[in-house]
Design an enzyme around this catalytic site. Structure first.
Site, PDB file in Angstrom:
ATOM      1  N   ASN A   1      -9.855   0.225  -4.503  1.00  0.00           N
ATOM      2  CA  ASN A   1      -8.992   1.254  -3.928  1.00  0.00           C
ATOM      3  C   ASN A   1      -8.876   2.354  -4.984  1.00  0.00           C
ATOM      4  OD1 ASN A   1      -7.006   2.825  -2.869  1.00  0.00           O
ATOM      5  ND2 ASN A   1      -5.533   1.166  -2.549  1.00  0.00           N
TER       6      ASN A   1
ATOM      7  N   ARG B   1     -11.357   0.923   0.132  1.00  0.00           N
ATOM      8  CA  ARG B   1     -10.307   1.439   0.996  1.00  0.00           C
ATOM      9  C   ARG B   1     -10.487   2.950   1.079  1.00  0.00           C
ATOM     10  NH1 ARG B   1      -3.798   1.358   0.159  1.00  0.00           N
ATOM     11  NH2 ARG B   1      -3.328   2.124   2.222  1.00  0.00           N
TER      12      ARG B   1
ATOM     13  N   HIS C   1      -1.644   3.153   7.349  1.00  0.00           N
ATOM     14  CA  HIS C   1      -1.319   1.729   7.124  1.00  0.00           C
ATOM     15  C   HIS C   1      -2.068   0.837   8.112  1.00  0.00           C
ATOM     16  CE1 HIS C   1       2.912   2.739   5.301  1.00  0.00           C
ATOM     17  NE2 HIS C   1       2.041   2.531   4.336  1.00  0.00           N
TER      18      HIS C   1
ATOM     19  N   ARG D   1       9.612  10.197   0.909  1.00  0.00           N
ATOM     20  CA  ARG D   1       9.250  11.118   2.002  1.00  0.00           C
ATOM     21  C   ARG D   1      10.372  11.199   3.033  1.00  0.00           C
ATOM     22  NH1 ARG D   1       4.017   7.993   2.876  1.00  0.00           N
ATOM     23  NH2 ARG D   1       2.746   8.582   1.094  1.00  0.00           N
TER      24      ARG D   1
ATOM     25  N   GLU E   1      -3.364  -6.283   2.289  1.00  0.00           N
ATOM     26  CA  GLU E   1      -4.381  -5.297   2.648  1.00  0.00           C
ATOM     27  C   GLU E   1      -5.712  -5.563   1.961  1.00  0.00           C
ATOM     28  OE1 GLU E   1      -1.144  -2.426   1.933  1.00  0.00           O
ATOM     29  OE2 GLU E   1      -2.247  -1.150   3.326  1.00  0.00           O
TER      30      GLU E   1
END
Ligand code: ADP
Length: 403
Positions: free
Chosen positions: A11, A91, A180, A241, A385
Site C-alpha cells: 500500500n 492497493r 473503503h 473530515r 484489508e
C-alpha cells in the site's frame, strides 16, 4: 522455484509504504510493517515478523524506492523470500468507472490507473510509484491492482449521480464513487458466513469507522449505496473530515476567512470532524476519556459523530428495503463499545437493541453478535484489508493462469 502461496501486499501512499507478506493458506501475515514519513528526516521503518518481534529503525535513504529495497532486504534476511513470490497485490485508491474488480497489472491497467489520477491526485500517483518500483525489482512476478472504489461500481445510476448539470458527469466524471471497498466487501462476506445469512438474499449495512468513516448498503453481496462520494470527504463525521456540509459554506468561508478554495477544502479534510468539533483530538480513545472527565467539547464531538452515523444508517435502509444485519468494523467500530451503544440507542426504529454484556465484550464469545435475541442482528466483525487484497491477488492470478 516459485512459492505458489506467497503474496506480498503493498500500500504505497504519498509519504508511506505499508506492506504485508502472506502465505495465502493462513490469515496471519508472515511479516508486515510500515515505512512512514518518507521524504523527510524523520523517515522510519517499523517491522512485525510473525507477531514474535517488532522493531523500528530510522531510514537514512528516504525515497519510496529505498524504503521498498530496505523492506525487501529485510524479508530476504529473514529467509522469507527464498522460494520467490506468487504475486504482488497493490492497493490502488481510485479505479473510476474503468475498474469494477481487481486487475492484473499490464500496460492497459497501468494506463487506466494513470487516467483515474485526476480523481485521486494525491493517491493514484503514489500507488503507481509502488507499482513501478516493484515491477522493476520483480519483472517476472504477476502484480495485481485492487481498487478501493471497485466494490461500489454496482451502485445504480440514481444513487451515484449528483443533482448537478448532467454534462458534469459525462464530461468530467463527477459522480459518487465510494471508498473503503475492500473493507466493506471483506466484512460483508464474513458477515454472511458468520451470521448464516442467505448468500443470495440478504441486506446488510456495514459501518467502517476508522480515521476515515463510511457506511455501505450491501444487498445480496453487492454495494447499492454508500456514504462517501466523489471523494472520501462526503458522508459521515470522521476523525478530521467534516463529512456532509452545505456546499455554500465553502464560498462563505473563503470570504469570511480570506482564504483560497484550496485552503478551505484543506480545513474540511484535515481540521474538521472530531478534531474540529472537540478542538483537541481526532482520536476516539482520547475523546472518550476526556468526555468521561467532563470535557463538554469532547462529548459534543462524540454526540455529532453518533447522531450523523445513526441518521445515515437509517437512510441506507431505503435502498435495502429491509435490514438483516448492521455490522461495525474499523478501529472505532471494533473497539468502542460506548460509541456502538450511543449509535444503536438512536436506531430503535430499526428494531435495534444491543445486549450490553456482548457489546462490552465486542462480540467476542458470541460469534460477533452484540444484539439482543429477536431483534435486528448487530455484529462486530474485524476488517482485514491486507488479507482481502492478498486473497484477491491470488484469485486474479489463478484466473489469469487458467484462462
Ligand atoms: P485507519 O482508518 O487509520 O486505519 P483505524 O481503523 O485504526 O484507522 O481506527 C482509528 C480510530 O480507532 C481512532 O479514532 C482510534 O481512537 C479508534 N480506536 C482504536 N482503538 C480504540 C479503542 N480501544 N477504543 C476507542 N477507539 C479506538
Amino acid at each position: 522455484m516459485t512459492n505458489k502461496n506467497l503474496v506480498l501486499v503493498i500500500n504505497s501512499g504519498s509519504s508511506s509504504v505499508k506492506f504485508s507478506l502472506f502465505d495465502t493458506r493462513q490469515r496471519t501475515p508472515l511479516a508486515s510493517g510500515l515505512a512512514d514519513r518518507l521524504g523527510t528526516k524523520e523517515a522510519y521503518l517499523k517491522w512485525n515478523i510473525s507477531r514474535a518481534h517488532s522493531f523500528e529503525s530510522p531510514l537514512t535513504k528516504t525515497s519510496h524506492l529505498s524504503a521498498i529495497k530496505t523492506i525487501l532486504a529485510g524479508l530476504k534476511n529473514a529467509a522469507l523470500l527464498d522460494d520467490g513470490l506468487m504475486g504482488i497485490g497493490h492497493r490502488v485508491v481510485h479505479g473510476g468507472e474503468l475498474f469494477n474488480e481487481s486487475a492484473i497489472i499490464n500496460k492497459k491497467t497501468y494506463k487506466g490507473i494513470e487516467q483515474c489520477a485526476p480523481l485521486a491526485p494525491l493517491h493514484n500517483p503514489a500507488n503507481l510509484v509502488g507499482i513501478d518500483t516493484l515491477s522493476d525489482l520483480f519483472p517476472n512476478t504477476p502484480q495485481v491492482a485492487v481498487f478501493d472504489t471497485a466494490f461500489h461500481q454496482t451502485l445504480p445510476k440514481h444513487a451515484y449521480l449528483y443533482a448537478l448539470p448532467y454534462n458534469l458527469y459525462t464530461d468530467y466524471s463527477i459522480r459518487r464513487y465510494g471508498f473503503h471497498g475492500t473493507s466493506h466487501d471483506y466484512v460483508a462476506t464474513q458477515a454472511v458466513q458468520q451470521l448464516q445469512l442467505a448468500p443470495n438474499d440478504h441486506a446488510i449495512i456495514c459501518a467502517h469507522l476508522g480515521n476515515g468513516c463510511s457506511a455501505a448498503a450491501i444487498k445480496d453481496g453487492e454495494s447499492i449505496d454508500t456514504t462517501m462520494g466523489f471523494t472520501p470527504l462526503e458522508g459521515l463525521c470522521m476523525g478530521t473530515r467534516s463529512g456532509d456540509i452545505d456546499p455554500s459554506i465553502l464560498q462563505f468561508m473563503c470570504k469570511k476567512l480570506n482564504k483560497t478554495i484550496d485552503e478551505v477544502t484543506n480545513i474540511l479534510n484535515t481540521s474538521s470532524g472530531l478534531l474540529g468539533l472537540s478542538q483537541t483530538s481526532n482520536d476516539m480513545r482520547n475523546l472518550t476519556t476526556a468526555a468521561q472527565k467532563g470535557d463538554e467539547q469532547a462529548q459534543l464531538a462524540i454526540d455529532v459523530f453518533c447522531y450523523k452515523l445513526a441518521k445515515h444508517i437509517a437512510a441506507l435502509c431505503v435502498p435495502l428495503g429491509k435490514l438483516d444485519a448492521l455490522i461495525f468494523t474499523g478501529g472505532i467500530g471494533e473497539n468502542a463499545a460506548n460509541i456502538r451503544a450511543q449509535v444503536c440507542r438512536q436506531l430503535a426504529i430499526l428494531n435495534i437493541y444491543l445486549d450490553e454484556d456482548h457489546n462490552n465484550q465486542h462480540g467476542q464469545g458470541s460469534n460477533g453478535l452484540i444484539s439482543q435475541t429477536n431483534t435486528t442482528a448487530v455484529a462486530v466483525i474485524p476488517t482485514d484489508e491486507e488479507w482481502h487484497i492478498a486473497q484477491a491477488t491470488e484469485q486474479r492470478i489463478n484466473q489469469n493462469t487458467s484462462s
